[in-house]
Design an enzyme around this catalytic site. Structure first.
Site, PDB file in Angstrom:
ATOM      1  N   HIS A 182     -25.763  56.736  -7.746  1.00 39.25           N
ATOM      2  CA  HIS A 182     -26.674  56.950  -8.945  1.00 39.25           C
ATOM      3  C   HIS A 182     -26.045  57.758 -10.245  1.00 39.25           C
ATOM      4  CE1 HIS A 182     -30.218  56.312 -11.502  1.00 39.25           C
ATOM      5  NE2 HIS A 182     -29.898  57.443 -11.724  1.00 39.25           N
ATOM      6  N   GLU A 183     -25.674  58.916  -9.724  1.00 35.51           N
ATOM      7  CA  GLU A 183     -25.260  59.971 -10.422  1.00 35.51           C
ATOM      8  C   GLU A 183     -24.109  59.775 -11.165  1.00 35.51           C
ATOM      9  OE1 GLU A 183     -27.705  61.801 -11.874  1.00 35.51           O
ATOM     10  OE2 GLU A 183     -29.051  61.377 -10.470  1.00 35.51           O
ATOM     11  N   GLU A 222     -31.440  54.428 -16.373  1.00 31.17           N
ATOM     12  CA  GLU A 222     -31.689  54.576 -15.252  1.00 31.17           C
ATOM     13  C   GLU A 222     -31.556  53.433 -14.206  1.00 31.17           C
ATOM     14  OE1 GLU A 222     -32.216  57.481 -13.488  1.00 31.17           O
ATOM     15  OE2 GLU A 222     -31.674  58.672 -15.536  1.00 31.17           O
ATOM     16  N   HIS A 254     -23.788  56.905 -13.790  1.00 30.00           N
ATOM     17  CA  HIS A 254     -24.197  57.702 -15.124  1.00 30.00           C
ATOM     18  C   HIS A 254     -22.863  57.881 -15.879  1.00 30.00           C
ATOM     19  CE1 HIS A 254     -28.574  57.519 -15.180  1.00 30.00           C
ATOM     20  NE2 HIS A 254     -28.517  58.242 -14.437  1.00 30.00           N
TER      21      HIS A 254
END
Length: 273
Positions: free
Chosen positions: A128-129, A192, A132
């Protein structure tokens, strides 16, 4: 808002913020003002500063575990991101958090390792990070802030002496709230959700079990205290995330099976925290 100049500037501000000059990996229109090398420099500088402010964990087993998961994820990135050396640092903190920034930097807090209970759940967070970074969300957020400040400044000039002090404050206050709840927060929730979707595919492509992302957010929900309503939050609610991750499992499972056939079967040993 009776002044036609104010109305026009407010409309221009809205159109400017809603418009985009780039496209995200999922095909979403983006507003990006800053070159990638500048964002990489900013990311590296902020990461270096954080290392001077937050204790760094020195446990070899903990660092080897986090690096094992992170390296499996970054090995699946597009070529331009694999060319750089990714620095992975474990920070000694009870915060349940992790992050990745442009310039090839990944930070994981030891508090997260108590909630992400195995390699697959940790991969969901790191995926997920890193997503980004791939989607250049930090560039987009900075660009939105610049555009928003420019819009507010334009309206301030347009109001000038044509409104009373009270009316002026009401107009600027209304515009500020409109930008915050109508655009900035939803846009952050969009970031997100986009990172959740991209990160899920990324972890699956690296050979991590994508169903673990669902359990991770159940763990996160159990650990959360006093989370704000989704409408007023920069993040989707836990239930929203779980619902979307569940719907995305079919595609993610196909990527996972493909990774397994290719021999991508990470074996990152969970240390005692």
């Amino acid at each position: 808002m009776r002044n036609p100049t104010v109305k026009m500037l407010a409309l221009i501000a809205s159109l400017t913020l809603l418009g985009g000059c780039a496209t995200s990996p999922t095909g979403r229109s983006q507003l990006k003002f800053f070159p990638s090398d500048q964002m990489a420099t900013l990311g590296a500088d902020s990461f270096a500063q954080l290392k001077t402010q937050t204790p760094v964990n020195t446990d070899k087993k903990v660092n080897a575990y986090v690096a094992c998961v992170a390296n499996a994820i970054t090995a699946q990135l597009p070529a331009q991101y694999q060319e750089q050396t990714w620095e992975v640092v474990v920070f000694e903190s009870e915060d349940i958090n992790a992050f990745a920034v442009p310039g090839g930097k990944i930070g994981v807090y030891t508090g997260l390792l108590k909630v992400a209970k195995n390699q697959d759940q940790l991969a969901a967070v790191i995926g997920h990070e890193v997503a980004h970074v791939l989607a250049e969300h930090s560039n987009e957020r900075m660009s939105m802030q610049v555009a928003g400040q420019a819009a507010m400044a334009g309206v301030t000039l347009a109001i000038g002496a044509n409104q009373s002090s009270t009316d002026r404050q009401l107009i600027l206050g209304a515009l500020g709230l409109g930008l915050q709840f109508g655009l900035v927060l939803p846009y952050s929730r969009t970031h997100e959700s986009e990172a959740d979707a991209m990160g899920l595919d990324l972890m699956a492509s690296a050979g991590f079990q994508p169903q673990a992302a669902i359990q991770l957010w159940h763990n996160m929900a159990a650990a959360a205290e006093g989370a704000p309503l989704e409408f007023m939050s920069t993040h989707p609610s836990h239930d929203t995330r779980i619902h979307k991750l569940t719907k995305a499992q079919t595609q993610a499972q196909a990527l996972y099976q493909q990774a397994q056939l290719q021999g991508l079967k990470p074996q990152c040993r969970v240390p005692k925290i």
